[in-house]
Design a protein around this motif. Structure first.
Motif, PDB file in Angstrom:
ATOM      1  N   ALA A   1       5.735   6.570   9.944  1.00  0.00           N
ATOM      2  CA  ALA A   1       4.361   6.535   9.430  1.00  0.00           C
ATOM      3  C   ALA A   1       4.121   7.499   8.275  1.00  0.00           C
ATOM      4  CB  ALA A   1       3.382   6.822  10.559  1.00  0.00           C
ATOM      5  N   ASP A   2       4.975   8.501   8.118  1.00  0.00           N
ATOM      6  CA  ASP A   2       4.795   9.469   7.039  1.00  0.00           C
ATOM      7  C   ASP A   2       5.171   8.893   5.669  1.00  0.00           C
ATOM      8  OD1 ASP A   2       7.437   9.388   8.094  1.00  0.00           O
ATOM      9  OD2 ASP A   2       7.917  11.244   7.037  1.00  0.00           O
ATOM     10  N   LEU A   3       5.871   7.746   5.629  1.00  0.00           N
ATOM     11  CA  LEU A   3       6.293   7.160   4.346  1.00  0.00           C
ATOM     12  C   LEU A   3       5.151   6.446   3.632  1.00  0.00           C
ATOM     13  CD1 LEU A   3       9.813   5.770   5.271  1.00  0.00           C
ATOM     14  CD2 LEU A   3       9.249   7.806   3.945  1.00  0.00           C
ATOM     15  N   CYS A   4       4.493   5.529   4.324  1.00  0.00           N
ATOM     16  CA  CYS A   4       3.363   4.798   3.753  1.00  0.00           C
ATOM     17  C   CYS A   4       2.717   3.960   4.845  1.00  0.00           C
ATOM     18  CB  CYS A   4       3.793   3.905   2.581  1.00  0.00           C
ATOM     19  SG  CYS A   4       4.929   2.583   3.013  1.00  0.00           S
ATOM     20  N   THR A   5       1.579   3.395   4.547  1.00  0.00           N
ATOM     21  CA  THR A   5       0.901   2.534   5.515  1.00  0.00           C
ATOM     22  C   THR A   5       1.320   1.081   5.293  1.00  0.00           C
ATOM     23  OG1 THR A   5      -1.001   2.069   4.093  1.00  0.00           O
ATOM     24  CG2 THR A   5      -1.129   4.060   5.490  1.00  0.00           C
ATOM     25  N   PHE A   6       1.044   0.252   6.272  1.00  0.00           N
ATOM     26  CA  PHE A   6       1.337  -1.177   6.152  1.00  0.00           C
ATOM     27  C   PHE A   6       0.564  -1.766   4.974  1.00  0.00           C
ATOM     28  CE2 PHE A   6       0.160  -5.590   7.037  1.00  0.00           C
ATOM     29  CZ  PHE A   6       1.422  -6.163   7.113  1.00  0.00           C
ATOM     30  N   GLU A   7      -0.676  -1.368   4.799  1.00  0.00           N
ATOM     31  CA  GLU A   7      -1.505  -1.883   3.705  1.00  0.00           C
ATOM     32  C   GLU A   7      -0.916  -1.520   2.347  1.00  0.00           C
ATOM     33  OE1 GLU A   7      -2.809  -0.175   6.372  1.00  0.00           O
ATOM     34  OE2 GLU A   7      -3.586  -1.972   7.359  1.00  0.00           O
ATOM     35  N   GLU A   8      -0.502  -0.263   2.191  1.00  0.00           N
ATOM     36  CA  GLU A   8       0.110   0.167   0.924  1.00  0.00           C
ATOM     37  C   GLU A   8       1.380  -0.639   0.641  1.00  0.00           C
ATOM     38  OE1 GLU A   8      -0.826   4.937   0.610  1.00  0.00           O
ATOM     39  OE2 GLU A   8       0.625   4.268   2.119  1.00  0.00           O
ATOM     40  N   PHE A   9       2.230  -0.764   1.655  1.00  0.00           N
ATOM     41  CA  PHE A   9       3.489  -1.480   1.477  1.00  0.00           C
ATOM     42  C   PHE A   9       3.237  -2.935   1.103  1.00  0.00           C
ATOM     43  CE2 PHE A   9       6.994  -4.078   3.084  1.00  0.00           C
ATOM     44  CZ  PHE A   9       8.065  -3.503   2.425  1.00  0.00           C
ATOM     45  N   SER A  10       2.359  -3.623   1.852  1.00  0.00           N
ATOM     46  CA  SER A  10       2.147  -5.050   1.561  1.00  0.00           C
ATOM     47  C   SER A  10       1.482  -5.283   0.222  1.00  0.00           C
ATOM     48  CB  SER A  10       1.368  -5.788   2.628  1.00  0.00           C
ATOM     49  OG  SER A  10       0.769  -5.047   3.524  1.00  0.00           O
ATOM     50  N   GLN A  11       0.533  -4.447  -0.152  1.00  0.00           N
ATOM     51  CA  GLN A  11      -0.106  -4.620  -1.460  1.00  0.00           C
ATOM     52  C   GLN A  11       0.916  -4.475  -2.582  1.00  0.00           C
ATOM     53  OE1 GLN A  11      -3.197  -1.684  -1.444  1.00  0.00           O
ATOM     54  NE2 GLN A  11      -4.617  -2.977  -0.294  1.00  0.00           N
ATOM     55  N   ARG A  12       1.770  -3.473  -2.505  1.00  0.00           N
ATOM     56  CA  ARG A  12       2.763  -3.227  -3.551  1.00  0.00           C
ATOM     57  C   ARG A  12       3.877  -4.284  -3.530  1.00  0.00           C
ATOM     58  NH1 ARG A  12       0.984   0.403  -7.172  1.00  0.00           N
ATOM     59  NH2 ARG A  12       3.105   0.999  -7.638  1.00  0.00           N
ATOM     60  N   PHE A  13       4.250  -4.762  -2.351  1.00  0.00           N
ATOM     61  CA  PHE A  13       5.322  -5.759  -2.218  1.00  0.00           C
ATOM     62  C   PHE A  13       4.997  -7.016  -3.011  1.00  0.00           C
ATOM     63  CE2 PHE A  13       7.374  -9.398  -0.278  1.00  0.00           C
ATOM     64  CZ  PHE A  13       8.658  -8.956   0.002  1.00  0.00           C
ATOM     65  N   TYR A  14       3.751  -7.460  -2.952  1.00  0.00           N
ATOM     66  CA  TYR A  14       3.367  -8.727  -3.573  1.00  0.00           C
ATOM     67  C   TYR A  14       2.953  -8.605  -5.040  1.00  0.00           C
ATOM     68  CZ  TYR A  14       3.855 -10.816   0.986  1.00  0.00           C
ATOM     69  OH  TYR A  14       4.369 -11.266   2.170  1.00  0.00           O
ATOM     70  N   LEU A  15       3.009  -7.407  -5.611  1.00  0.00           N
ATOM     71  CA  LEU A  15       2.706  -7.251  -7.029  1.00  0.00           C
ATOM     72  C   LEU A  15       3.894  -7.697  -7.877  1.00  0.00           C
ATOM     73  CD1 LEU A  15       0.934  -3.768  -7.062  1.00  0.00           C
ATOM     74  CD2 LEU A  15      -0.117  -6.031  -7.315  1.00  0.00           C
TER      75      LEU A  15
END
Length: 117
Positions: A74-88
């Motif tokens: 959990a210290d790396l990033c949140t699920f929301e941050e990861f998914s938003q960046r993944f689809y960019l």
């Protein structure tokens, strides 16, 4: 390690991190990228591959596949941050031809890339 997860798009390379990552990582080495990507691979975030010409590529798993890894790290990033960046759209150094090469080598799938025609 978080920089690899949060770089825009479904893949990360050391070149992308150096150009588009946080300023303090712009002088990182390929060895440092490989070490961080290997740790992420062992944690279940994706796969580190070497393609012709010696380019190291970290192919991220899809957001719905990394939920357990994110919960454990959990210290790396949140699920929301990861998914938003993944689809960019990936950074400029990850071109359409680079994406097509990854697909042709079986490293990534068409689902990883949504290049606009």
């Amino acid at each position: 390690m978080a920089a690899i997860l949060l770089i825009k798009g479904p893949v990360a390379t050391d070149k992308a991190i150096k150009r588009y990552g946080p300023a303090f990582l712009r002088h990182s080495t390929v060895k440092q990228f490989i070490r961080a990507a290997t740790s992420l691979q062992h944690a279940g975030f994706g796969s580190l591959m070497k393609i012709p010409r010696g380019v190291e590529v970290f192919v991220k798993r899809f957001p719905n596949e990394v939920i357990p890894a994110l919960e454990a790290n959990a210290d790396l990033c949140t699920f929301e941050e990861f998914s938003q960046r993944f689809y960019l759209q990936p950074p400029g150094c990850i071109t359409r031809s680079f994406g097509e090469k990854l697909i042709s080598l079986g490293i990534a799938t068409r689902q990883h890339f949504n290049f606009n025609s």
